[in-house]
Design an enzyme around this catalytic site. Structure first.
Site, short mmCIF file in Angstrom:
data_model
loop_
_atom_site.label_atom_id
_atom_site.label_comp_id
_atom_site.label_asym_id
_atom_site.label_seq_id
_atom_site.Cartn_x
_atom_site.Cartn_y
_atom_site.Cartn_z
CD GLU A 95 -16.71 65.75 -38.07
OE1 GLU A 95 -17.87 66.05 -37.03
OE2 GLU A 95 -16.12 66.51 -38.93
CB CYS A 335 -24.84 66.21 -28.15
SG CYS A 335 -25.83 64.84 -28.27
#
Ligand code: SF4
Length: 344
Positions: A95, A335
């Site tokens: 990803e 994150c």
């Protein structure tokens, strides 16, 4: 991919030249191909007009220009982040996330499929380690971003994986991405994030690699740190920081301390004071990241008021500090949230 074909993205300039010569083609064909791929963003061999049909046929037979087997991209509601889940040849996923700023785009890229480090506040840690990414798979993340009209100027190795555990492939990819004949991305615009591997910094020193680093602290207190970052066991922060300080003194490149705030775990006055001391010692900027909550992560984020209060305490101590806002949280692209493809 056809087994006899070599991916264009696994070859640096010299390797491509050698490969072309081996195919009976002149060396200059390599420069023409690279110009089409990396400057003109053209991946169809039959559209590379200055290459003869005969040479196009030879290239098509021996070189693979495909990026990924399949890609699913989602754009965040505020349209400031695009997360792409990319299927690799062997069925594994990676990803990557385009983070859109007003005047430039940053790509957050993966260096491994999953991650073996197991930081307790990170979804990729929950996924576990699948395998290393090759330099070609790292470069392809940037190629893909360009192919969806997202020109990339900045790169952060903060996606899935611990980059310094795959240093050879990561730095081969960095050499390709920064080469003037390829994307020519400025080395100063590339940041490698680490959870604190002593051998990783020793690798940088040994190979004379100069790079902006981000160090994921978790906690500056070794006992607390070990609870949330098992890497602490074999890489005590006290020893890691000494090696890091030495590296920094040799280069003067940017160092950021990434600090993921976990309510009731690493947000006390003592925790923040320890963080400030560390930042002063390393002459580093602090980047506060509020936890991106997920049902598989056993911690909570702090309140907005709390994060701002922590920021002003740090500012008062004359340390540079920023808050990283949760770009792409709605598409689990923030994150510590990458790796959902494995969990679904
Ligand atoms: S924070 Fe980074 S090093 Fe830690 S588990 Fe997640 S991806 Fe791995």
């Amino acid at each position: 991919m056809n087994k006899q074909k070599k991916s264009i993205f696994e070859m640096d300039i010299d390797e491509l030249k050698e490969y072309c010569v081996g195919l009976g083609l002149p060396k200059y064909i390599a420069d023409q191909v690279l110009d089409w791929v990396y400057k003109k963003h053209q991946l169809s061999i039959d559209k590379m007009k200055n290459i003869s049909k005969k040479n196009q046929a030879v290239l098509a037979e021996h070189i693979d220009f495909n990026i990924f087997k399949n890609v699913q991209s989602v754009t965040s509601e505020e349209e400031n982040a695009i997360k792409s889940s990319c299927v690799l040849e062997d069925g594994n996923f990676l990803e990557c996330v385009v983070l859109k700023e007003k005047n430039y785009n940053t790509l957050c890229i993966s260096s491994q499929c999953g991650c073996p480090v197991d930081c307790k506040f990170c979804l990729t840690g929950v996924v576990g380690f699948k395998r290393q990414l090759t330099a070609s798979e790292i470069v392809k993340q940037v190629v893909y971003a360009f192919s969806i009209n997202q020109p990339i100027t900045n790169i952060v190795f903060m996606g899935m994986g611990e980059p310094l555990l795959n240093a050879d492939q990561v730095f081969k990819a960095i050499d390709m991405l920064t080469h003037p004949k390829l994307y020519n991305i400025s080395k100063r615009n590339i940041t490698v994030s680490t959870s604190g591997f002593i051998k990783g910094i020793e690798y940088l020193k040994k190979h004379d690699r100069v790079v902006n680093l981000a160090f994921s602290v978790g906690s500056a207190d070794p006992i607390k740190r070990e609870r949330i970052m098992p890497v602490e066991k074999r890489n005590p922060i006290v020893d890691f920081v000494k090696v890091l300080k030495e590296y920094q003194s040799q280069h003067n490149r940017k160092l950021t301390l990434e600090y993921t705030l976990l309510e009731g775990v690493n947000d006390t006055d003592y925790d923040i004071k320890s963080l400030i001391n560390l930042a002063k010692y390393l002459n580093a900027k602090i980047n506060l990241i509020n936890l991106n909550p997920h049902k598989k992560i056993p911690y909570k984020p702090v309140s907005i008021d709390k994060i701002h209060a922590i920021q002003s305490v740090i500012k008062k101590q004359k340390c540079a500090v920023t808050i990283r806002y949760k770009k792409g949280q709605d598409i689990t692209a923030a994150c510590g949230q990458l790796g959902e493809s494995y969990l679904n």
